[in-house]
Design a protein around this motif. Structure first.
Motif, PDB file in Angstrom:
ATOM      1  N   GLY A  55       0.823  -1.212   0.000  1.00  0.00           N
ATOM      2  CA  GLY A  55       0.000   0.000   0.000  1.00  0.00           C
ATOM      3  C   GLY A  55       0.847   1.248   0.000  1.00  0.00           C
ATOM      4  N   GLU A  56       1.992   1.190  -0.680  1.00  0.00           N
ATOM      5  CA  GLU A  56       2.924   2.319  -0.627  1.00  0.00           C
ATOM      6  C   GLU A  56       2.412   3.515  -1.432  1.00  0.00           C
ATOM      7  OE1 GLU A  56       4.856  -1.543  -0.036  1.00  0.00           O
ATOM      8  OE2 GLU A  56       3.662  -0.761  -1.671  1.00  0.00           O
ATOM      9  N   THR A  57       2.640   4.721  -0.924  1.00  0.00           N
ATOM     10  CA  THR A  57       2.234   5.924  -1.652  1.00  0.00           C
ATOM     11  C   THR A  57       3.338   6.337  -2.627  1.00  0.00           C
ATOM     12  OG1 THR A  57       3.156   7.277   0.121  1.00  0.00           O
ATOM     13  CG2 THR A  57       0.809   6.804   0.246  1.00  0.00           C
ATOM     14  N   THR A  58       2.965   7.173  -3.599  1.00  0.00           N
ATOM     15  CA  THR A  58       3.925   7.678  -4.589  1.00  0.00           C
ATOM     16  C   THR A  58       5.114   8.349  -3.888  1.00  0.00           C
ATOM     17  OG1 THR A  58       2.060   8.142  -6.025  1.00  0.00           O
ATOM     18  CG2 THR A  58       4.141   9.149  -6.631  1.00  0.00           C
ATOM     19  N   LEU A  59       4.811   9.119  -2.828  1.00  0.00           N
ATOM     20  CA  LEU A  59       5.875   9.841  -2.124  1.00  0.00           C
ATOM     21  C   LEU A  59       6.915   8.894  -1.565  1.00  0.00           C
ATOM     22  CD1 LEU A  59       4.267  12.714  -0.012  1.00  0.00           C
ATOM     23  CD2 LEU A  59       5.875  12.911  -1.901  1.00  0.00           C
ATOM     24  N   PHE A  60       6.463   7.733  -1.072  1.00  0.00           N
ATOM     25  CA  PHE A  60       7.382   6.741  -0.495  1.00  0.00           C
ATOM     26  C   PHE A  60       8.176   6.063  -1.616  1.00  0.00           C
ATOM     27  CE2 PHE A  60       8.179   2.286   0.758  1.00  0.00           C
ATOM     28  CZ  PHE A  60       8.858   2.456   1.955  1.00  0.00           C
TER      29      PHE A  60
END
Length: 724
Positions: free
Chosen positions: A331-336
């Protein structure tokens, strides 16, 4: 005694897509009416849940600057309970007033309103017909809009901002004399929101200018003194290293937490994250901390993630307003993900991974390429970077001694690493002639040629009335459209050398060309160092040694790649080619390459469509900075008095607004270059396309839903005033 039981409120949590907001009230949770979403009492804490259609979940814990320790503690417990209730799959954010995440700001496109007071002082969230309101809101921001309640007095005003003087039945938008039109536009959205949502549409909106205050305003605020000038936002922090990160593994998060270094600086590799552990990605230089929870890490460890982040912030003496994101594996975000150089998302359509096809990412649907649909399907045009099928008119010049020299049309499509070229492409779209100037810069050309190519591009652009789109291309990073201009022949890129008369350097006796097809079926042959390490199972290669020409076919190669390779063998000379299939190579093939080596043998993954990101480049605050537009952006987020940067991963667009000032116009190219060069994932040398307001090609407009070519024919401020 702190909260132990699960609040009744969670029974409705995440049942349908959209935003739910609760306020912490006396250690319980109370829902906030939908009309009042975006209003926050600074004395309170809130829990927000955003559910996407997938479904996937984002939980935000918002902490007001005046809230008590007890309320913050209760909000943290509710957040953990809600995360459990939704199966541990949500992404969790800790939000602090005035420093919220972009994800959070994106829910409130017409702005966030901070109100004084809170539960403790008896303030409730209500839609009121009570017209005895008196309050003053100070509006700040160009991308993320924040309206903060300030003291109802002239001493709160300045000439550089907009204020909303809310007198209940009359709501005045006061514009300082130094305020520009885009800021007025954003403040008007807040004023309309107050009338429509907080007053049920029963108030009257009036726009007033500094110096033209009506009597009602003078009665409410007293006689008007001299108003001070606006102060530039004094954010003088050095942002040059804001993309740096460090990676730590956490042990015993539930007990005496320890963090041990995995990697001192980004970019990281995805394989550094073990599924049975939890990690901290420390981006504290930009006030952000990420916690990654491995899918098979133990439960106590996963539940203690937010606590671990807060302890880490304390130990490193980071500011209290540091943003925290807690991410489940998958569930990683783009920022990560931008901190990793090789991030691959599992393209799962079933099983537990489905819950994690996250919000915005899930909405970028990969559209397969079909050249016949280019004129009707803008989304496809944008994803594949194709304004048309490449059948228009092409002219090519080489940069030579500070001037442009025409290239012989018979060698169109051949590019040499020691040269710079200008390619002018003309085509018709919607009945008008359109132009693109590609400036191709070889990796071995001189500094003088680079400078001359930039100058000549501007000269050519000016000679055509400033309407062309300009694309700067670095050798080896050619966009698909440029590759498709050579009438069915592949684009051929020579490692070095020049196409000048008599300037030819002797080429090596052994040469290797890599032939690959793009998603749009255009092919390109790129010369690489003659070593087996450059082979790739997905493609075709042509190897010319002093006495033979080999044509090597990888397992995953296409017929079109094979045809392009035949074309390459003809201009290399050296007789007919010996065809070699991967896995059946003769000894002479390996010896020509200097021996066998490991090479890329995994079948290539479909290129991941990353969600596009939009930034505004503005010096309205006193320095030229780029700030991201929160949420799902649309055409009206393009500020006509700024330069905007659109990052679609494979290419960067610079959009020049008609009223952008000189500093923004000239400085934005450097911002775009710095943006790519400081990319934490290690992207370098991507094509940068410059376009002007009103001249947007479909490769740009296709990233915006419902693009309206007539949007700027009327003044946006006049349009919004019509709603007053």
């Amino acid at each position: 005694k702190m909260v132990e039981r699960m609040p009744r409120e969670f029974q409705t949590a995440g049942k349908e897509p959209g935003l739910q907001v609760w306020r912490v009230e006396k250690m319980d949770l109370k829902p906030v009416l939908k009309q009042l979403h975006g209003n926050f009492f600074t004395g309170d804490c809130y829990v927000l849940l955003y559910t996407t259609a997938a479904p996937s979940y984002y939980i935000h814990m918002w902490l007001g600057s005046e809230s008590s320790q007890d309320e913050k503690g209760a909000a943290a417990i509710f957040t953990t309970q809600l995360d459990d209730f939704l199966g541990g799959g949500p992404v969790q954010f800790r939000e602090v007033q005035n420093n919220e995440s972009l994800t959070f700001l994106g829910y409130f496109k017409s702005g966030i309103k901070y109100k004084q007071g809170g539960v403790a002082s008896g303030f409730q969230h209500v839609v009121t017909n009570d017209m005895n309101v008196k309050r003053l809101l100070h509006i700040k921001g160009r991308r993320a809009i924040r309206a903060t309640e300030v003291d109802m007095s002239w001493s709160s005003f300045n000439r550089g901002d907009c204020f909303i003087i809310d007198l209940g039945k009359d709501v005045f938008q006061w514009c300082g004399s130094e305020c520009n039109s885009f800021e007025r536009l954003k403040a008007s959205q807040v004023a309309i929101d107050v009338r429509d949502n907080e007053r049920n549409g029963r108030a009257t909106l009036l726009m007033i200018e500094e110096g033209g205050e009506p009597q009602a305003v003078i009665d409410a605020l007293g006689p008007k003194p001299n108003i001070p000038a606006g102060s530039p936002d004094d954010e003088s922090v050095d942002r040059s290293n804001q993309k740096k990160g460090a990676l730590y593994m956490i042990s015993d998060a539930a007990g005496s937490m320890k963090a041990s270094v995995v990697a001192q600086t980004s970019p990281f590799k995805q394989e550094m994250l073990s599924p049975s552990e939890c990690y901290i990605l420390d981006n504290g230089v930009d006030s952000k901390i990420f916690i990654w929870k491995g899918p098979s890490a133990n439960t106590a460890e996963r539940n203690a993630a937010m606590k671990a982040a807060e302890q880490f912030i304390k130990e490193n003496k980071y500011p209290r307003h540091t943003q925290v994101q807690v991410l489940p594996g998958g569930g990683e975000t783009t920022l990560f993900k931008q901190f990793f150089c090789n991030w691959k998302d599992k393209d799962q359509t079933t099983g537990p991974g489905q819950a994690y096809s996250l919000g915005r990412i899930a909405r970028v649907v990969q559209v397969p390429f079909d050249s016949s649909g280019l004129h009707t399907n803008k989304t496809m045009a944008a994803q594949h970077g194709m304004v048309d099928d490449g059948s228009g008119k092409v002219q090519v010049w080489r940069v030579e001694d500070g001037d442009q020299v025409p290239v012989d049309p018979s060698s169109y499509g051949q590019f040499y690493g020691g040269d710079c070229y200008l390619v002018l492409y003309s085509y018709r779209l919607g009945g008008r002639e359109q132009h693109i100037i590609y400036t191709w810069q070889g990796l071995k050309c001189t500094q003088d040629e680079l400078a001359a190519s930039a100058f000549l591009t501007v000269r050519l652009d000016d000679s055509m009335g400033g309407s062309p789109v300009q694309v700067r291309v670095t050798q080896g990073q050619e966009p698909a459209h440029l590759m498709s201009l050579f009438k069915g022949k592949p684009m051929v890129i020579h490692l070095g050398g020049t196409s000048r008369k008599g300037g030819q350097s002797r080429v090596g006796s052994t040469r290797l060309f890599h032939i690959r097809q793009s998603s749009t079926r255009a092919t390109r042959a790129v010369e690489v160092e003659p070593s087996a390490a450059f082979l790739n199972t997905n493609d075709v290669f042509v190897l010319k040694s002093p006495n033979t020409v080999f044509l090597w076919r990888g397992v995953g190669a296409t017929e079109e790649e094979l045809a392009a390779a035949q074309y390459v063998t003809t201009f290399l000379g050296g007789g007919s080619a010996t065809e070699v299939s991967e896995g059946k190579e003769p000894a002479g093939f390996w010896s020509a390459l200097g021996g066998k080596k490991e090479y890329q043998t995994s079948r290539s993954l479909q290129k991941m469509v990353k969600p596009p990101r939009l930034f505004g480049c503005s010096n309205k605050t006193g320095r030229l900075i780029a700030e991201e537009v929160p949420g799902d952006f649309n055409q009206s987020d393009l500020a006509t008095d700024d330069v905007m940067l659109l990052d679609t991963w494979d290419q960067i667009f610079l959009w020049i607004g008609n009223e952008a000032n000189e500093v923004e116009r000239t400085g934005s190219a450097k911002i775009a270059k710095d943006y790519v060069d400081s990319d934490p994932s290690g992207r370098r040398g991507i094509a940068i396309t410059t376009i002007k307001q009103g001249m947007e090609p479909p490769t740009f407009t296709g990233w915006f839903q419902a693009w309206d070519p007539k949007l700027w024919e009327t003044d946006p401020l006049e349009r919004i005033r019509a709603r007053f």
